[in-house]
Design a protein around this motif. Structure first.
Motif, PDB file in Angstrom:
ATOM      1  N   THR A  43      -2.681  -0.913   5.526  1.00 34.03           N
ATOM      2  CA  THR A  43      -2.230  -1.010   4.134  1.00 34.03           C
ATOM      3  C   THR A  43      -2.648   0.219   3.340  1.00 34.03           C
ATOM      4  O   THR A  43      -1.861   0.779   2.579  1.00 34.03           O
ATOM      5  N   VAL A  44      -3.894   0.657   3.539  1.00 35.53           N
ATOM      6  CA  VAL A  44      -4.386   1.854   2.856  1.00 35.53           C
ATOM      7  C   VAL A  44      -3.576   3.076   3.291  1.00 35.53           C
ATOM      8  O   VAL A  44      -3.162   3.894   2.460  1.00 35.53           O
ATOM      9  N   LYS A  45      -3.334   3.200   4.602  1.00 36.01           N
ATOM     10  CA  LYS A  45      -2.568   4.329   5.130  1.00 36.01           C
ATOM     11  C   LYS A  45      -1.154   4.356   4.534  1.00 36.01           C
ATOM     12  O   LYS A  45      -0.682   5.399   4.077  1.00 36.01           O
ATOM     13  N   LEU A  46      -0.495   3.203   4.507  1.00 39.44           N
ATOM     14  CA  LEU A  46       0.881   3.155   4.011  1.00 39.44           C
ATOM     15  C   LEU A  46       0.946   3.339   2.499  1.00 39.44           C
ATOM     16  O   LEU A  46       1.902   3.926   1.983  1.00 39.44           O
ATOM     17  N   ALA A  47      -0.067   2.879   1.783  1.00 42.69           N
ATOM     18  CA  ALA A  47      -0.099   3.081   0.330  1.00 42.69           C
ATOM     19  C   ALA A  47      -0.215   4.564   0.006  1.00 42.69           C
ATOM     20  O   ALA A  47       0.377   5.050  -0.960  1.00 42.69           O
ATOM     21  N   SER A  48      -0.947   5.307   0.844  1.00 45.40           N
ATOM     22  CA  SER A  48      -1.068   6.746   0.651  1.00 45.40           C
ATOM     23  C   SER A  48       0.247   7.449   1.004  1.00 45.40           C
ATOM     24  O   SER A  48       0.676   8.373   0.315  1.00 45.40           O
ATOM     25  N   SER A  61      10.274   5.409   2.695  1.00 46.21           N
ATOM     26  CA  SER A  61      11.100   6.597   2.574  1.00 46.21           C
ATOM     27  C   SER A  61      11.222   7.228   3.953  1.00 46.21           C
ATOM     28  O   SER A  61      10.208   7.530   4.591  1.00 46.21           O
ATOM     29  N   ILE A  62      12.449   7.417   4.420  1.00 49.69           N
ATOM     30  CA  ILE A  62      12.654   8.062   5.721  1.00 49.69           C
ATOM     31  C   ILE A  62      12.020   9.449   5.701  1.00 49.69           C
ATOM     32  O   ILE A  62      11.333   9.842   6.651  1.00 49.69           O
ATOM     33  N   LYS A  63      12.224  10.183   4.625  1.00 47.06           N
ATOM     34  CA  LYS A  63      11.677  11.537   4.512  1.00 47.06           C
ATOM     35  C   LYS A  63      10.158  11.521   4.652  1.00 47.06           C
ATOM     36  O   LYS A  63       9.596  12.273   5.441  1.00 47.06           O
ATOM     37  N   GLU A  86       9.096  10.719   8.244  1.00 44.93           N
ATOM     38  CA  GLU A  86       9.297  11.781   9.223  1.00 44.93           C
ATOM     39  C   GLU A  86       8.509  13.043   8.913  1.00 44.93           C
ATOM     40  O   GLU A  86       8.132  13.773   9.827  1.00 44.93           O
ATOM     41  N   GLU A  87       8.277  13.319   7.643  1.00 45.22           N
ATOM     42  CA  GLU A  87       7.579  14.550   7.228  1.00 45.22           C
ATOM     43  C   GLU A  87       6.218  14.178   6.669  1.00 45.22           C
ATOM     44  O   GLU A  87       5.976  14.266   5.460  1.00 45.22           O
ATOM     45  N   ARG A  88       5.315  13.815   7.566  1.00 40.25           N
ATOM     46  CA  ARG A  88       3.980  13.352   7.139  1.00 40.25           C
ATOM     47  C   ARG A  88       3.046  14.518   6.854  1.00 40.25           C
ATOM     48  O   ARG A  88       3.178  15.586   7.434  1.00 40.25           O
ATOM     49  N   GLY A  94      -2.796  15.103   9.219  1.00 44.68           N
ATOM     50  CA  GLY A  94      -3.801  14.049   9.347  1.00 44.68           C
ATOM     51  C   GLY A  94      -3.256  12.642   9.176  1.00 44.68           C
ATOM     52  O   GLY A  94      -3.946  11.668   9.426  1.00 44.68           O
ATOM     53  N   ASP A  95      -2.025  12.525   8.713  1.00 45.63           N
ATOM     54  CA  ASP A  95      -1.395  11.201   8.547  1.00 45.63           C
ATOM     55  C   ASP A  95      -0.845  10.763   9.895  1.00 45.63           C
ATOM     56  O   ASP A  95       0.090  11.345  10.414  1.00 45.63           O
ATOM     57  N   ARG A  96      -1.465   9.717  10.455  1.00 53.95           N
ATOM     58  CA  ARG A  96      -1.032   9.258  11.777  1.00 53.95           C
ATOM     59  C   ARG A  96      -0.122   8.086  11.677  1.00 53.95           C
ATOM     60  O   ARG A  96      -0.051   7.186  11.164  1.00 53.95           O
TER      61      ARG A  96
END
Length: 75
Positions: A50-55, A63-65, A68-70, A73-75
């Motif tokens: 939840t924390v990861k997705l909120a960031s 958002s597809i963008k 795909e464009e993380r 460090g965003d895993r």
């Protein structure tokens, strides 16, 4: 019979939903087993995700963008 008065589409949708809920239960079982194997609480796994997705999605919407464009460090 009220079941048929809603139309076959509604019956089909309900059957598909019931099947998907059953399959989701299977997925949850595997997730719980994996968490136990890692000696982690499932609640902790959910919290971290939840924390990861909120960031990743600060507006609260997928958002597809951004998917795909993380950021680095965003895993």
């Amino acid at each position: 019979d009220p079941l048929w008065s809603r139309g076959l589409g509604d019956v089909y949708k309900r059957q598909v939903k019931d099947h998907l809920v059953t399959e989701l239960g299977d997925v949850m079982w595997y997730c719980a087993q994996a968490a136990m194997a890692l000696d982690e609480r499932l609640a902790e796994v959910i919290f971290r995700n939840t924390v990861k997705l909120a960031s990743r999605y600060p507006e609260g919407e997928f958002s597809i963008k951004r998917s795909e464009e993380r950021k680095e460090g965003d895993r």
